[in-house]
Write a protein that holds these residues in place. Sequence first.
Motif, short mmCIF file in Angstrom:
data_model
loop_
_atom_site.label_atom_id
_atom_site.label_comp_id
_atom_site.label_asym_id
_atom_site.label_seq_id
_atom_site.Cartn_x
_atom_site.Cartn_y
_atom_site.Cartn_z
N LEU A 287 -1.81 -9.77 2.78
CA LEU A 287 -3.23 -10.10 2.90
C LEU A 287 -3.39 -11.30 3.81
N LEU A 288 -4.39 -11.24 4.66
CA LEU A 288 -4.74 -12.36 5.53
C LEU A 288 -5.93 -13.09 4.92
N PRO A 289 -6.20 -14.34 5.36
CA PRO A 289 -7.26 -15.13 4.74
C PRO A 289 -8.59 -14.37 4.66
N GLY A 290 -9.21 -14.44 3.53
CA GLY A 290 -10.46 -13.75 3.23
C GLY A 290 -10.65 -13.73 1.73
N MET A 291 -11.69 -13.06 1.25
CA MET A 291 -12.01 -13.12 -0.17
C MET A 291 -10.92 -12.53 -1.06
N PHE A 292 -10.25 -11.49 -0.59
CA PHE A 292 -9.23 -10.86 -1.43
C PHE A 292 -7.94 -11.66 -1.42
N TYR A 293 -7.62 -12.30 -0.30
CA TYR A 293 -6.48 -13.21 -0.26
C TYR A 293 -6.71 -14.37 -1.23
N TYR B 73 -4.13 -4.71 -4.70
CA TYR B 73 -4.73 -4.81 -3.37
C TYR B 73 -3.69 -4.54 -2.30
N HIS B 74 -2.48 -5.01 -2.53
CA HIS B 74 -1.41 -4.84 -1.54
C HIS B 74 -0.94 -3.39 -1.42
N ASN B 75 -1.37 -2.55 -2.34
CA ASN B 75 -0.85 -1.19 -2.38
C ASN B 75 -1.89 -0.13 -2.05
N VAL B 76 -3.10 -0.55 -1.69
CA VAL B 76 -4.16 0.43 -1.46
C VAL B 76 -4.79 0.34 -0.07
N ILE B 77 -4.46 -0.68 0.69
CA ILE B 77 -5.09 -0.84 2.01
C ILE B 77 -4.52 0.15 3.01
N TYR B 78 -3.22 0.38 2.94
CA TYR B 78 -2.54 1.26 3.89
C TYR B 78 -1.71 2.31 3.16
N SER C 116 -5.57 -8.04 6.90
CA SER C 116 -4.24 -7.75 6.37
C SER C 116 -3.33 -7.30 7.50
N GLU C 117 -2.05 -7.15 7.18
CA GLU C 117 -1.14 -6.52 8.12
C GLU C 117 -0.08 -5.73 7.37
N ALA C 118 0.41 -4.70 8.01
CA ALA C 118 1.43 -3.83 7.43
C ALA C 118 2.64 -3.81 8.36
N THR C 119 3.82 -3.96 7.78
CA THR C 119 5.07 -3.92 8.53
C THR C 119 5.99 -2.89 7.88
N TRP C 120 6.52 -1.98 8.68
CA TRP C 120 7.39 -0.94 8.14
C TRP C 120 8.29 -0.40 9.24
N ASN C 121 9.26 0.41 8.83
CA ASN C 121 10.16 1.03 9.79
C ASN C 121 9.63 2.41 10.13
N HIS C 122 9.36 2.62 11.41
CA HIS C 122 8.88 3.91 11.88
C HIS C 122 9.79 4.39 13.00
N ALA C 123 10.40 5.54 12.80
CA ALA C 123 11.28 6.14 13.80
C ALA C 123 12.35 5.15 14.27
N GLY C 124 12.90 4.40 13.31
CA GLY C 124 13.98 3.48 13.62
C GLY C 124 13.54 2.15 14.17
N ARG D 223 -1.63 -5.26 12.61
CA ARG D 223 -2.40 -6.38 12.05
C ARG D 223 -3.89 -6.06 12.14
N GLN D 224 -4.59 -6.24 11.03
CA GLN D 224 -6.03 -5.98 10.98
C GLN D 224 -6.76 -7.31 10.76
N GLU D 225 -7.60 -7.67 11.74
CA GLU D 225 -8.39 -8.90 11.65
C GLU D 225 -9.86 -8.52 11.62
#
Length: 613
Positions: A57-63, A414-419, A434-442, A448-450
Amino acid sequence: MNRRNFISKMGAATAAASFSLEFLSAKAQTTNPATFSPMAGLGRNVLQTFDYRGVKLLPGMFYRQAMETRETYFNLSNDDILKGFRREAGLPAPGNDLKGWARGRADSTFGQWVSGMARLSCALDDAELRQKVVALVEGWKQTIGENGRCHMGTYAWEKMACGLVDMAMYADYDRELNLLEQITTWAMHRFDRSRSPAMPDDRDGRRPNGTLEWYTLTENVYRAYLLTGKEVFKSFGDLWLYQSYWDKFEKDSAPAGVEFLHSYSHINTFCGAAMAYAVTGQDRYLQILRNAYNYAIKTQAYVTGGYGPGEWSVPNDGTLGRALEMRSDSAEIPCGSWAGFKISRYLQTYTGEAKFADWMETLLYNGIGAALPVQPDGKTFYYADYRLGAGTKLYHWDEWPCCSGTYIQTVADYHNVIYLRNEDGLFVNLYVPSEATWNHAGQTVTVRQETNFPETETTHFTVQSSQPVKLALSFRVPDWSGGFRFKVNGTELQAQTNSNGWAVVDRTWNTGDAVDLNLAPQLRLCPVDGQHARRCAVKYGPVLLAQEARFTYPLALSGDDIASALTRKTDGLRFQAAGFGGGQGAGEFKPFYEVPERLPYRIYFDLNTPRFL
């Protein structure tokens, strides 16, 4: 005290702790437990959650809400929480007694606190919070008697089962679930098996021998079965299938014979049907879940997504709207938000359909996101008040009620429903900083969503990858959008929405590529039910607007043109009713999540009545 004031008064030390947590969650996930590879059930999964890893989560009401929640629960004394358990077991019991529902023992919510702290520690990559919850479970473990005797009835046991599964999955504790196996073996011999269906005079199914909410037991023991493959969990889960109730929803989203039962637990029981689908793959369970979702949002839910006036399920005959005339206990908010989040999430992963996030989003802003924060002394926001005339936000009369458990679980979620994601790419479910980081195709990819949505109409995404990456970015098209538009690197593209409700941009992305969305929210009127077409609330996009009710007139609208009746002001998401010249009689309209404790507000209006009711 509302959330903003609470944060401002937390003090320098707490603020520093919050910012250190932001640093922790920004690190590579080196202290997080490894993800599980549970056995495959027979149910189909189209999408996957991030399972509390890789989303920040990035700064905002939910953070702010997540950080505040972490501080509150982290600073609870372990000795105070464990005191009742230790005393009953004849062990030394330092600390102070808790109050309210936790007087004597904290068993009615202990498992939920464990669950929420386990999930939140994983989401924040917070080693200190993980150490705390491990110490709590280790302390509780010492109070268990021979053969797994834990002195819990069905109500508390179900919550403890959830906590122990989450400890294995998110805190790397007892990964084989041996402790849960012990108390399950005990419960198999201890719990009464009458399994009497709930009725209006026994609305939560506790007769004849106190098996309170027995029909919610299946969900978490089935989760334990898929995690470990241990047959004891499947056998125990099979016992508590609520077929007599679920069968009513197999072919109908508004069946007869489901009125005046305990509302929260009878929505939450469908999470057991969801896990029954995961285990068995039987399509009937998925159809039951679909119909249950429609039942909840179309016949039971208010404009906030909350449901259950007086904690009753209601017939689809206008009772929902009439309850606004007489009840202040309109909806059990943290618990109802927890059930709504889970059902929506199960349906999205099973079907891939974007529309099932609509309820989740409504609850995010107007349910759990608008709840007063749990206080260190156990004061907990329980009931939302939607009465005609005026309502107020108040804490429950007892400390540490059930909603103190589901509050931390839902905020962690919250961390499990945005993406969501699959092998094709990323699915943007909610428009939250918020931002999401994951492994895609190696490759390691970060999106990042602002955004300042809902105060602004737009949200900005950037893609970061070490080299060009072929990736589909899919954006949920909300049902409230008046004209969803997007640009890629400044060039406007025609939004093509697929059959599952996602606008998809499938291309090769370079690091720094950007997507800008215009979500086009609009003002709209939302009737409370089909029998009260002129008893309405006002929403802007997904956000409920509340009118300040001090010395003001209710909104009087003879037509349906809400856009001409309210004029947006220059400060935030605030509106002024037309025809008052800014005078006191109008009262401004602002997001329900901004309304503090005790300030009178209105959210429902009879639009064809005189100003004074």
